[in-house]
Design a protein around this motif. Structure first.
Motif, PDB file in Angstrom:
ATOM      1  N   ARG A 192      -6.328   9.554   0.113  1.00  0.00           N
ATOM      2  CA  ARG A 192      -6.420   8.411  -0.794  1.00  0.00           C
ATOM      3  C   ARG A 192      -5.191   7.535  -0.629  1.00  0.00           C
ATOM      4  O   ARG A 192      -4.119   7.997  -0.252  1.00  0.00           O
ATOM      5  CB  ARG A 192      -6.521   8.872  -2.249  1.00  0.00           C
ATOM      6  N   THR A 193      -5.338   6.247  -0.924  1.00  0.00           N
ATOM      7  CA  THR A 193      -4.192   5.346  -0.935  1.00  0.00           C
ATOM      8  C   THR A 193      -3.324   5.660  -2.159  1.00  0.00           C
ATOM      9  O   THR A 193      -3.801   6.263  -3.133  1.00  0.00           O
ATOM     10  CB  THR A 193      -4.641   3.885  -0.978  1.00  0.00           C
ATOM     11  N   PRO A 194      -2.049   5.251  -2.152  1.00  0.00           N
ATOM     12  CA  PRO A 194      -1.186   5.544  -3.302  1.00  0.00           C
ATOM     13  C   PRO A 194      -1.721   5.021  -4.628  1.00  0.00           C
ATOM     14  O   PRO A 194      -1.543   5.671  -5.670  1.00  0.00           O
ATOM     15  CB  PRO A 194       0.138   4.875  -2.919  1.00  0.00           C
ATOM     16  N   PRO A 245      -1.876  -1.673   9.803  1.00  0.00           N
ATOM     17  CA  PRO A 245      -0.774  -1.807  10.757  1.00  0.00           C
ATOM     18  C   PRO A 245       0.348  -0.834  10.410  1.00  0.00           C
ATOM     19  O   PRO A 245       0.699  -0.666   9.247  1.00  0.00           O
ATOM     20  CB  PRO A 245      -0.318  -3.259  10.566  1.00  0.00           C
ATOM     21  N   HIS A 246       0.901  -0.197  11.428  1.00  0.00           N
ATOM     22  CA  HIS A 246       1.991   0.742  11.179  1.00  0.00           C
ATOM     23  C   HIS A 246       2.915   0.767  12.387  1.00  0.00           C
ATOM     24  O   HIS A 246       2.515   0.479  13.522  1.00  0.00           O
ATOM     25  CB  HIS A 246       1.463   2.149  10.896  1.00  0.00           C
ATOM     26  N   GLY A 259      -1.920   0.805   0.446  1.00  0.00           N
ATOM     27  CA  GLY A 259      -2.280   1.438   1.713  1.00  0.00           C
ATOM     28  C   GLY A 259      -2.721   0.456   2.772  1.00  0.00           C
ATOM     29  O   GLY A 259      -3.508   0.789   3.653  1.00  0.00           O
ATOM     30  N   THR A 260      -2.187  -0.763   2.721  1.00  0.00           N
ATOM     31  CA  THR A 260      -2.574  -1.786   3.702  1.00  0.00           C
ATOM     32  C   THR A 260      -1.611  -1.867   4.876  1.00  0.00           C
ATOM     33  O   THR A 260      -1.921  -2.515   5.879  1.00  0.00           O
ATOM     34  CB  THR A 260      -2.658  -3.170   3.035  1.00  0.00           C
ATOM     35  N   ARG A 261      -0.458  -1.244   4.795  1.00  0.00           N
ATOM     36  CA  ARG A 261       0.487  -1.194   5.915  1.00  0.00           C
ATOM     37  C   ARG A 261       1.368   0.034   5.745  1.00  0.00           C
ATOM     38  O   ARG A 261       1.467   0.604   4.657  1.00  0.00           O
ATOM     39  CB  ARG A 261       1.337  -2.466   5.999  1.00  0.00           C
TER      40      ARG A 261
END
Length: 328
Positions: A203-205, A234-235, A272-274
């Motif tokens: 899961r995202t934060p 993107p990471h 949780g987008t980058r």
């Protein structure tokens, strides 16, 4: 035994009890002393390598609020419970003769299990080993892999098809009927490879979306759990071509890169987008780790040893504990 943590930006090793949803930090690295009946008794350090039964073939791992790890066998689906304090353990019940891949445990002590090539998901009582529910999933090509739990559903990846399976949970965690299962197509930027594609899931934060790895693209995707819309995250740092299990604690995401014998640690933004690479954890005891779970200030990883072909009944397997490096 020497461990290596090669920092991109080092944030140190912190206790993670609060991030584990109430799991107590019981001090598995402690080796100090305490007074008892007027005498000082030395506390025995918790083991950093746990032996599993020979030939077990572990893949998934789950740890609840108590100091016990649950591991599933790729061979016959047996669930093995290991005491993290002593390293000792035993199977809970008899395996169904079908694989156990991804594992997650809920607050009710229920294990949600991805059944791999059996094309099913199972729910098992972690105390007795009793199968509470079995759900046939997908089609002839389906490989039921990893699992993540939310308050309202269990989401399961299918490594050979561009969709997720959704097992909706009713009031008080009531398990669904098979007819209630939803197949959620992955759309948007998701690209299905010719073979094995989706694997780990988290899961995202902020809890509003899911994170899923895509092996052919070496990328991490953010997935809307309502629509299936998937967008690449993107990471910085290495490509995630060998990404297997995912574990998120706070804004820290642990990506187990199995055949690289490494865990890449990323710092996520809230949505949780980058993501930003923080460090890479390696250890000479790693032997193709697949998944990770945390307890106290440690990360526990089962060694799947996929380089042993064919696996034998005498092949030894272990779970390795390393310090928990935080990036948030």
């Amino acid at each position: 035994m020497k461990r290596h943590v090669s920092p991109v930006t080092r944030r140190g090793v912190l206790a993670a009890g609060a991030a584990l949803g109430g799991a107590a930090v019981l001090g598995p690295l402690a080796g100090g002393a305490r007074a008892s009946s007027g005498a000082r008794r030395e506390r025995k350090p918790w083991p950093t390598t746990l032996a599993l039964p020979d030939g077990f073939r572990p893949e998934g791992i789950a740890i609840g609020s108590g100091p016990y790890a649950y591991l599933g066998s790729l061979g016959d689906g047996t669930i093995y419970r290991a005491d993290l304090a002593t390293g000792r353990g035993a199977p809970i019940g008899e395996g169904p003769g079908k694989p156990a891949v991804g594992l997650k445990i809920d607050r009710r002590g229920r294990l949600f299990i991805g059944g791999g090539s059996s094309r099913e998901a199972r729910v098992v009582d972690s105390r007795t080993g009793r199968v509470l529910a079995t759900y046939p999933l997908g089609n002839a090509a389906t490989m039921v892999n990893d699992v993540i739990l939310t308050p309202r559903a269990a989401y399961v990846t299918d490594s050979f098809n561009p969709w997720l399976f959704v097992l909706p949970l009713g009031p008080y965690g009531r398990l669904p009927e098979p007819r209630d299962i939803v197949t959620l197509p992955l759309t948007g930027e998701w690209t299905q490879g010719p073979a094995f594609t989706a694997n780990g899931i988290a899961r995202t934060p902020d809890g509003r979306a899911l994170l899923v790895t895509n092996a052919p693209s070496g990328a991490l995707f953010r997935v809307d759990p309502r629509t299936g819309d998937a967008r690449a995250v993107p990471h910085t740092g290495p490509r995630l071509v060998d990404a297997d299990g995912l574990l998120r604690l706070g804004r820290t995401l642990y990506v187990v890169q199995q055949r690289q014998n490494a865990v890449d640690v990323l710092r996520l933004d809230a949505a949780g987008t980058r993501a930003e690479a923080i460090t890479r954890i390696t250890d000479p005891r790693f032997a193709i780790p697949t998944t990770a779970a945390a307890f106290g200030n440690r990360l526990y990883l089962p060694n799947a040893r996929f380089d042993v072909d064919p696996p034998l009944p005498t092949t030894p397997y272990t779970v390795v504990a390393v310090p928990l490096v935080r990036g948030d």
